[in-house]
Enzyme design. Structure first.
Site, PDB file in Angstrom:
ATOM      1  N   SER A  23       0.840  -1.212   0.000  1.00  0.00           N
ATOM      2  CA  SER A  23       0.000   0.000   0.000  1.00  0.00           C
ATOM      3  C   SER A  23       0.868   1.253   0.000  1.00  0.00           C
ATOM      4  CB  SER A  23      -0.882   0.022   1.250  1.00  0.00           C
ATOM      5  OG  SER A  23      -1.869  -0.965   1.163  1.00  0.00           O
ATOM      6  N   GLY A 107      -6.086  -3.410  -7.907  1.00  0.00           N
ATOM      7  CA  GLY A 107      -7.231  -2.569  -7.549  1.00  0.00           C
ATOM      8  C   GLY A 107      -6.778  -1.231  -6.984  1.00  0.00           C
ATOM      9  N   ASP A 326      -7.046  -7.845   4.704  1.00  0.00           N
ATOM     10  CA  ASP A 326      -6.232  -8.688   3.819  1.00  0.00           C
ATOM     11  C   ASP A 326      -5.660  -9.910   4.539  1.00  0.00           C
ATOM     12  OD1 ASP A 326      -6.724  -6.940   1.776  1.00  0.00           O
ATOM     13  OD2 ASP A 326      -4.849  -5.840   1.984  1.00  0.00           O
TER      14      ASP A 326
HETATM   15  C1  S3P Z   1      -5.728  -1.080   0.166  1.00  0.00           C
HETATM   16  C2  S3P Z   1      -6.933  -1.067   0.803  1.00  0.00           C
HETATM   17  C3  S3P Z   1      -7.747  -2.277   1.030  1.00  0.00           C
HETATM   18  C4  S3P Z   1      -6.918  -3.535   0.881  1.00  0.00           C
HETATM   19  C5  S3P Z   1      -6.058  -3.510  -0.341  1.00  0.00           C
HETATM   20  C6  S3P Z   1      -5.108  -2.328  -0.320  1.00  0.00           C
HETATM   21  C7  S3P Z   1      -4.999   0.197  -0.038  1.00  0.00           C
HETATM   22  O1  S3P Z   1      -8.784  -2.321   0.064  1.00  0.00           O
HETATM   23  O2  S3P Z   1      -7.756  -4.665   0.865  1.00  0.00           O
HETATM   24  O3  S3P Z   1      -5.302  -4.706  -0.457  1.00  0.00           O
HETATM   25  O4  S3P Z   1      -3.788   0.161  -0.323  1.00  0.00           O
HETATM   26  O5  S3P Z   1      -5.623   1.248   0.092  1.00  0.00           O
HETATM   27  P1  S3P Z   1     -10.218  -1.609   0.296  1.00  0.00           P
HETATM   28  O6  S3P Z   1      -9.990  -0.149   0.339  1.00  0.00           O
HETATM   29  O7  S3P Z   1     -11.018  -2.019  -0.915  1.00  0.00           O
HETATM   30  O8  S3P Z   1     -10.741  -2.179   1.565  1.00  0.00           O
END
Ligand code: S3P
Length: 439
Positions: A23, A107, A326
């Protein structure tokens, strides 16, 4: 790639340094690309997801170079301009031609970058692989549209075609606690007209707020509400701490493989991310937090883990969930070795990750003898059973499932096989090397 895993007959011992937080690595590249000045990012993640972000900002014309395989130099004048986009036919004007940006499997890349590109003065199209193209994007399209963004999707999914616009600030109350949505809106707000506020039901990881602060953006946090006033960030060197989500596999391995006792160095222990440490304590597990310090605005520590044969099940719900979302797959493995029931609730968003992590986890762990039941918004593990193993498990192209199954394999009576193990490269290419180092 099919990976076989055998029961470990001796404890894991020694010391490892956990690689960079995913992240924070994403954010280090994104924010340094729109901050003014030159900086060095040290200990950048080697995972494929963070490289999707890196390549995307290079494509957007930001001057990014490698000093060595984990150290980057990033130079930016603080704005993304089409003039610097190195394309034969650059999309010179709005509505002329869209710049295709590939987010791969990530994502975080797609959701955060949409917040940056929505306010630029050119058009872009965000694409992703098969898995990312199935993941919900309405959660960012809706608030961005309220800010004046012009985004077309395929029924709320990628590809996202973004016609860059001047955006205006909003007050947004999100029903979902999500750091990706929050970060997307804060990035859009940084370059909008007027202030933008974002509230969520429970606090999600606050890496964006911390790094914005460190890079001198005008940001304020009051409880679960964050407000950004448009401002220009200033580039500064960033040291990325180790990833607690990667450390989680080792924490669980250490707790369940008999005779283990080792130290995981340089792990991020940000309280909005460290829910797994609280759960382990609640279950009665032996972990010690050593040498706590702050690195580039992020809390960091070394973690000592010791085997424990008297773990107890617990309930994980509500505000716990965003702090360990996670880690839930590997927590299911931990729960299988604890006495009594572990109940996970309010985690329905697990179905929207790289796979439907509730269904896939239950399907696969059942094959090796875990007593686990799927519920609408989580799962229940009835623990302390010998795991039989002797089965082939599907990773569903999901890095965190592949690594969770590997950890389960270390305590199964019979060898297991994991299909699609190469997906671990998405976040943690060093995973097996580090296991072998302790084994
Ligand atoms: C993340 C936020 C989380 C996490 C993802 C990384 C981030 O997702 O599950 O692996 O770096 O902001 P969500 O914001 O969809 O909960």
């Amino acid at each position: 790639m099919l990976k076989t895993v055998k029961k470990l007959n001796k404890g894991l011992k020694g010391e490892i340094t956990i690689p960079a937080d995913k992240s924070i690595s994403h954010r280090a590249v994104m924010f340094s690309s729109i901050a003014r000045g030159e900086c060095i990012v040290r200990n950048f993640s080697s995972g494929a997801d963070c490289h999707s972000t890196l390549n995307l900002f290079k494509q957007l014309g930001v001057d990014i170079s490698f000093i060595d395989d984990k150290t980057l130099r990033i130079k930016s004048n603080g704005v993304l301009t089409l003039d610097s986009i190195p394309l034969p036919n650059p999309p010179r004007r709005r509505g002329y031609e869209s710049l295709i940006c590939d987010c791969g499997n990530s994502g975080t890349t797609m959701r955060l970058v949409s917040g940056i590109l929505a306010g630029e003065n050119f058009d872009s199209t965000l694409i992703g692989d098969e898995s990312l193209s199935k993941r919900p994007m309405k959660r960012v399209i809706e608030p961005l549209t309220l800010m004046g963004a012009d985004i077309t999707s395929v029924d709320g999914h990628a590809p996202l075609t973004i016609r860059g616009q001047k955006l205006h600030g909003i007050n947004y109350n999100s029903k979902l606690a999500s750091a990706q949505v929050k970060s997307c809106i804060l990035l859009a707000g940084l370059n909008a007209e007027g202030k933008t506020s974002f509230s969520e039901p429970y606090i999600s990881r606050d890496h964006t707020e911390r790094l914005f602060n460190y890079l001198e953006a005008d940001i304020k946090t009051e409880g679960t509400k964050v407000t950004i006033t448009p401002s220009q960030m200033v580039a500064k060197d960033i040291d990325v701490v180790g990833d607690i989500s990667s450390a989680a596999f080792f924490i669980v391995a250490g707790l369940i493989v008999e005779g283990s006792d080792f130290v995981i160095k340089n792990t991020g222990v940000n309280p909005t991310r460290s829910g797994i440490l609280d759960v382990v304590k609640r279950m009665g597990g032996g972990i010690e937090i050593l040498n706590e310090r702050i690195v580039s605005g992020e809390p960091c520590a070394d973690i000592r883990v010791q085997y424990n044969d008297s773990l107890k099940g617990c309930v994980i719900e509500g505000k716990d969930i965003p702090r360990l979302i996670d880690e839930l797959p590997v927590i299911a493995v931990l729960a299988s070795q604890a006495e009594g029931n572990t109940v996970v609730r309010n985690a329905e968003d697990l179905r929207n990750k790289e796979s439907d992590r509730i269904k896939c986890l239950v399907n696969e762990l059942t094959k090796i003898g875990v007593n686990i039941e799927e519920t609408r918004d989580g799962f229940i593990v009835r623990g302390k059973k010998e795991l039989s193993g002797g089965a082939e498990l599907e990773s569903y192209h999901d890095h965190r499932l592949a690594m969770s199954f590997y950890i389960a394999g270390l305590v199964c009576g019979n060898e297991i096989a994991i299909n699609g193990f190469e997906w671990t490269n998405i976040s943690f290419p060093e995973f097996e090397t580090l296991i072998n180092l302790l084994g």
